[in-house]
Scaffold this motif. Sequence first.
Motif, PDB file in Angstrom:
ATOM      1  N   MET A   1      -2.555   5.818  -7.384  1.00  0.00           N
ATOM      2  CA  MET A   1      -1.744   5.759  -6.159  1.00  0.00           C
ATOM      3  C   MET A   1      -0.832   6.993  -6.096  1.00  0.00           C
ATOM      4  SD  MET A   1       0.744   2.678  -4.819  1.00  0.00           S
ATOM      5  CE  MET A   1      -0.309   1.258  -4.932  1.00  0.00           C
ATOM      6  N   LYS A   2      -0.744   7.586  -4.922  1.00  0.00           N
ATOM      7  CA  LYS A   2       0.128   8.758  -4.760  1.00  0.00           C
ATOM      8  C   LYS A   2       1.593   8.320  -4.868  1.00  0.00           C
ATOM      9  CE  LYS A   2      -3.194  11.683  -3.600  1.00  0.00           C
ATOM     10  NZ  LYS A   2      -3.614  12.736  -4.544  1.00  0.00           N
ATOM     11  N   THR A   3       2.426   9.220  -5.388  1.00  0.00           N
ATOM     12  CA  THR A   3       3.830   8.868  -5.589  1.00  0.00           C
ATOM     13  C   THR A   3       4.724   9.538  -4.542  1.00  0.00           C
ATOM     14  OG1 THR A   3       4.103  10.718  -7.107  1.00  0.00           O
ATOM     15  CG2 THR A   3       3.523   8.582  -8.078  1.00  0.00           C
ATOM     16  N   ALA A   4       5.810   8.847  -4.222  1.00  0.00           N
ATOM     17  CA  ALA A   4       6.692   9.328  -3.158  1.00  0.00           C
ATOM     18  C   ALA A   4       8.149   9.293  -3.578  1.00  0.00           C
ATOM     19  CB  ALA A   4       6.515   8.454  -1.921  1.00  0.00           C
ATOM     20  N   MET A   5       8.929  10.159  -2.935  1.00  0.00           N
ATOM     21  CA  MET A   5      10.373  10.118  -3.085  1.00  0.00           C
ATOM     22  C   MET A   5      10.971  10.054  -1.682  1.00  0.00           C
ATOM     23  SD  MET A   5      12.717  12.971  -4.908  1.00  0.00           S
ATOM     24  CE  MET A   5      14.480  12.962  -4.725  1.00  0.00           C
ATOM     25  N   ILE A   6      11.955   9.172  -1.503  1.00  0.00           N
ATOM     26  CA  ILE A   6      12.600   9.012  -0.199  1.00  0.00           C
ATOM     27  C   ILE A   6      14.005   9.606  -0.267  1.00  0.00           C
ATOM     28  CG2 ILE A   6      13.473   7.316   1.469  1.00  0.00           C
ATOM     29  CD1 ILE A   6      11.187   5.439   0.492  1.00  0.00           C
ATOM     30  N   ARG A  24       0.984   1.332   0.263  1.00  0.00           N
ATOM     31  CA  ARG A  24      -0.035   2.357  -0.013  1.00  0.00           C
ATOM     32  C   ARG A  24       0.410   3.439  -0.971  1.00  0.00           C
ATOM     33  NH1 ARG A  24      -3.066   3.237   5.611  1.00  0.00           N
ATOM     34  NH2 ARG A  24      -4.340   4.495   4.236  1.00  0.00           N
ATOM     35  N   TYR A  25       1.716   3.555  -1.159  1.00  0.00           N
ATOM     36  CA  TYR A  25       2.230   4.632  -2.008  1.00  0.00           C
ATOM     37  C   TYR A  25       3.260   4.059  -2.963  1.00  0.00           C
ATOM     38  CZ  TYR A  25       0.001   7.337   1.649  1.00  0.00           C
ATOM     39  OH  TYR A  25      -0.926   7.843   2.518  1.00  0.00           O
ATOM     40  N   GLU A  26       3.409   4.718  -4.111  1.00  0.00           N
ATOM     41  CA  GLU A  26       4.376   4.237  -5.085  1.00  0.00           C
ATOM     42  C   GLU A  26       5.665   5.042  -4.960  1.00  0.00           C
ATOM     43  OE1 GLU A  26       5.073   3.840  -9.917  1.00  0.00           O
ATOM     44  OE2 GLU A  26       3.261   4.834  -9.156  1.00  0.00           O
ATOM     45  N   ARG A  45       8.870  14.984  -9.791  1.00  0.00           N
ATOM     46  CA  ARG A  45       7.729  15.634  -9.156  1.00  0.00           C
ATOM     47  C   ARG A  45       6.786  14.679  -8.408  1.00  0.00           C
ATOM     48  NH1 ARG A  45       6.385  21.139  -9.085  1.00  0.00           N
ATOM     49  NH2 ARG A  45       8.124  22.244 -10.022  1.00  0.00           N
ATOM     50  N   PRO A  46       7.288  14.048  -7.343  1.00  0.00           N
ATOM     51  CA  PRO A  46       6.437  13.132  -6.575  1.00  0.00           C
ATOM     52  C   PRO A  46       5.335  13.897  -5.830  1.00  0.00           C
ATOM     53  CG  PRO A  46       8.476  13.568  -5.409  1.00  0.00           C
ATOM     54  CD  PRO A  46       8.611  14.222  -6.744  1.00  0.00           C
ATOM     55  N   ASP A  47       4.282  13.178  -5.406  1.00  0.00           N
ATOM     56  CA  ASP A  47       3.217  13.817  -4.630  1.00  0.00           C
ATOM     57  C   ASP A  47       3.693  14.221  -3.233  1.00  0.00           C
ATOM     58  OD1 ASP A  47       1.145  13.657  -6.584  1.00  0.00           O
ATOM     59  OD2 ASP A  47       1.040  11.499  -6.207  1.00  0.00           O
ATOM     60  N   PHE A  48       4.678  13.481  -2.713  1.00  0.00           N
ATOM     61  CA  PHE A  48       5.272  13.907  -1.436  1.00  0.00           C
ATOM     62  C   PHE A  48       6.682  13.341  -1.313  1.00  0.00           C
ATOM     63  CE2 PHE A  48       5.315  10.105   1.302  1.00  0.00           C
ATOM     64  CZ  PHE A  48       4.482   9.247   0.598  1.00  0.00           C
ATOM     65  N   VAL A  49       7.463  13.906  -0.382  1.00  0.00           N
ATOM     66  CA  VAL A  49       8.792  13.359  -0.115  1.00  0.00           C
ATOM     67  C   VAL A  49       8.981  13.177   1.391  1.00  0.00           C
ATOM     68  CG1 VAL A  49       9.709  14.656  -2.094  1.00  0.00           C
ATOM     69  CG2 VAL A  49      10.184  15.467   0.187  1.00  0.00           C
ATOM     70  N   THR A  50       9.785  12.157   1.748  1.00  0.00           N
ATOM     71  CA  THR A  50      10.293  12.095   3.118  1.00  0.00           C
ATOM     72  C   THR A  50      11.736  12.585   3.027  1.00  0.00           C
ATOM     73  OG1 THR A  50      11.243   9.861   3.076  1.00  0.00           O
ATOM     74  CG2 THR A  50       8.885  10.042   3.579  1.00  0.00           C
ATOM     75  N   LEU A  51      12.104  13.439   3.949  1.00  0.00           N
ATOM     76  CA  LEU A  51      13.386  14.142   3.837  1.00  0.00           C
ATOM     77  C   LEU A  51      14.195  14.067   5.125  1.00  0.00           C
ATOM     78  CD1 LEU A  51      15.326  16.149   2.395  1.00  0.00           C
ATOM     79  CD2 LEU A  51      13.761  17.991   3.044  1.00  0.00           C
ATOM     80  N   ASP A  52      15.398  13.516   5.002  1.00  0.00           N
ATOM     81  CA  ASP A  52      16.361  13.456   6.109  1.00  0.00           C
ATOM     82  C   ASP A  52      17.045  14.824   6.234  1.00  0.00           C
ATOM     83  OD1 ASP A  52      18.138  12.386   8.010  1.00  0.00           O
ATOM     84  OD2 ASP A  52      19.529  11.634   6.487  1.00  0.00           O
ATOM     85  N   ILE A  53      17.647  15.123   7.369  1.00  0.00           N
ATOM     86  CA  ILE A  53      18.360  16.411   7.491  1.00  0.00           C
ATOM     87  C   ILE A  53      19.869  16.239   7.374  1.00  0.00           C
ATOM     88  CG2 ILE A  53      18.908  18.351   9.020  1.00  0.00           C
ATOM     89  CD1 ILE A  53      16.029  18.385   9.906  1.00  0.00           C
ATOM     90  N   THR A  54      20.458  15.352   8.181  1.00  0.00           N
ATOM     91  CA  THR A  54      21.913  15.196   8.142  1.00  0.00           C
ATOM     92  C   THR A  54      22.306  14.331   6.948  1.00  0.00           C
ATOM     93  OG1 THR A  54      21.952  15.338  10.551  1.00  0.00           O
ATOM     94  CG2 THR A  54      23.938  14.516   9.482  1.00  0.00           C
ATOM     95  N   LEU A 116      -1.282  13.846   5.021  1.00  0.00           N
ATOM     96  CA  LEU A 116      -1.027  14.787   3.920  1.00  0.00           C
ATOM     97  C   LEU A 116      -2.169  14.791   2.927  1.00  0.00           C
ATOM     98  CD1 LEU A 116       2.672  13.882   3.010  1.00  0.00           C
ATOM     99  CD2 LEU A 116       1.912  15.851   4.359  1.00  0.00           C
ATOM    100  N   PHE A 117      -2.841  13.627   2.825  1.00  0.00           N
ATOM    101  CA  PHE A 117      -3.850  13.481   1.774  1.00  0.00           C
ATOM    102  C   PHE A 117      -5.268  13.334   2.340  1.00  0.00           C
ATOM    103  CE2 PHE A 117       0.206  11.790   0.258  1.00  0.00           C
ATOM    104  CZ  PHE A 117       0.445  12.720  -0.739  1.00  0.00           C
ATOM    105  N   ALA A 118      -5.378  13.527   3.649  1.00  0.00           N
ATOM    106  CA  ALA A 118      -6.704  13.419   4.258  1.00  0.00           C
ATOM    107  C   ALA A 118      -7.561  14.581   3.782  1.00  0.00           C
ATOM    108  CB  ALA A 118      -6.578  13.438   5.776  1.00  0.00           C
TER     109      ALA A 118
END
Lengths: 122, 156
Positions: A1-6, A24-26, A45-54, A116-118
């Motif tokens: 499973m792909k790993t994520a950071m929020i 779907r993601y860890e 080192r996650p496979d992807f991150v979701t990133l806020d701006i403010t 991202l992973f397609a």
Amino acid sequence: MKTAMIIDDAAVMRLRLRDILEPRYEIIAEAEDGVQALSLYNQCRPDFVTLDITMPKIDGIAVLQGILLNNPQAKVVIVSAVGQKQTVFKALSLGAKDFVVKPFDPERVRTAVDRLFAKTLT
Amino acid sequence: MKAEYANPFIRAASEVFAHETHLKMTRKSLELRKSPMPSRPICIILGITGPIRGQVVYSLDEGFAYEVAKMMLPGKLPAEIKKLTNSAISEIANMITGKASIDLAGEDHTIELTPPAVFTGERFHMDFLSIPTISLSLISEAGSIEINIALTEAQG
Ligand SMILES: [Mg+2]
């Protein structure tokens, strides 16, 4: 499973993004400000991150630059309320893969991340 | 201070509340004040910098804040909703201001927002800017919110 950071300063948003992604993601890390985001990113080192701006301390644009400096292949999806034209343009030209504007539909986030992973068609 | 700053916030607030809570917000009043000092017990302050600058101060009462959080967190337990109420209303304020900033910035400019800061209590021991303010009151069936917009155009 792909790993994520929020990465988001709002606990309510982190919880919501977790609920959307978790089947779907860890989710291996969460950060609530830019400083914490950069140090945790380098540790896990996650496979992807979701990133806020403010966010407090360091904003998401600077975090994006920091992450990409460290890992030019990093997959970053911006999830932010600041959908101003110049901000979106800046984030995408720095190397963010997508820009989801809050408030969002869960499906929009799922699509952005799945893409991202397609496998690319040849 | 320009009266036209009000419309982006009214539009943004209706859209954000409709999306996040399914509440229909209607404008109840619009008046001019001398500062953005809030009149409800919970307030959320956001700073704005760039070609347009100042403060936007949102305020509401505890009951409405809890209702908003509950609607944003379907399926969560009351204790968790309580714990996340300040976060929920801060994020509502962030989303409204973010959406309004798209109109305020236009095509060529960038407006920066500070993260929202929440304060609670009947008395606020803090100084608010002395900037002519547009005070909006928006109502819904679950409660109302005051949005005090204290913005000026940067000089030069
Ligand atoms: Mg934020």
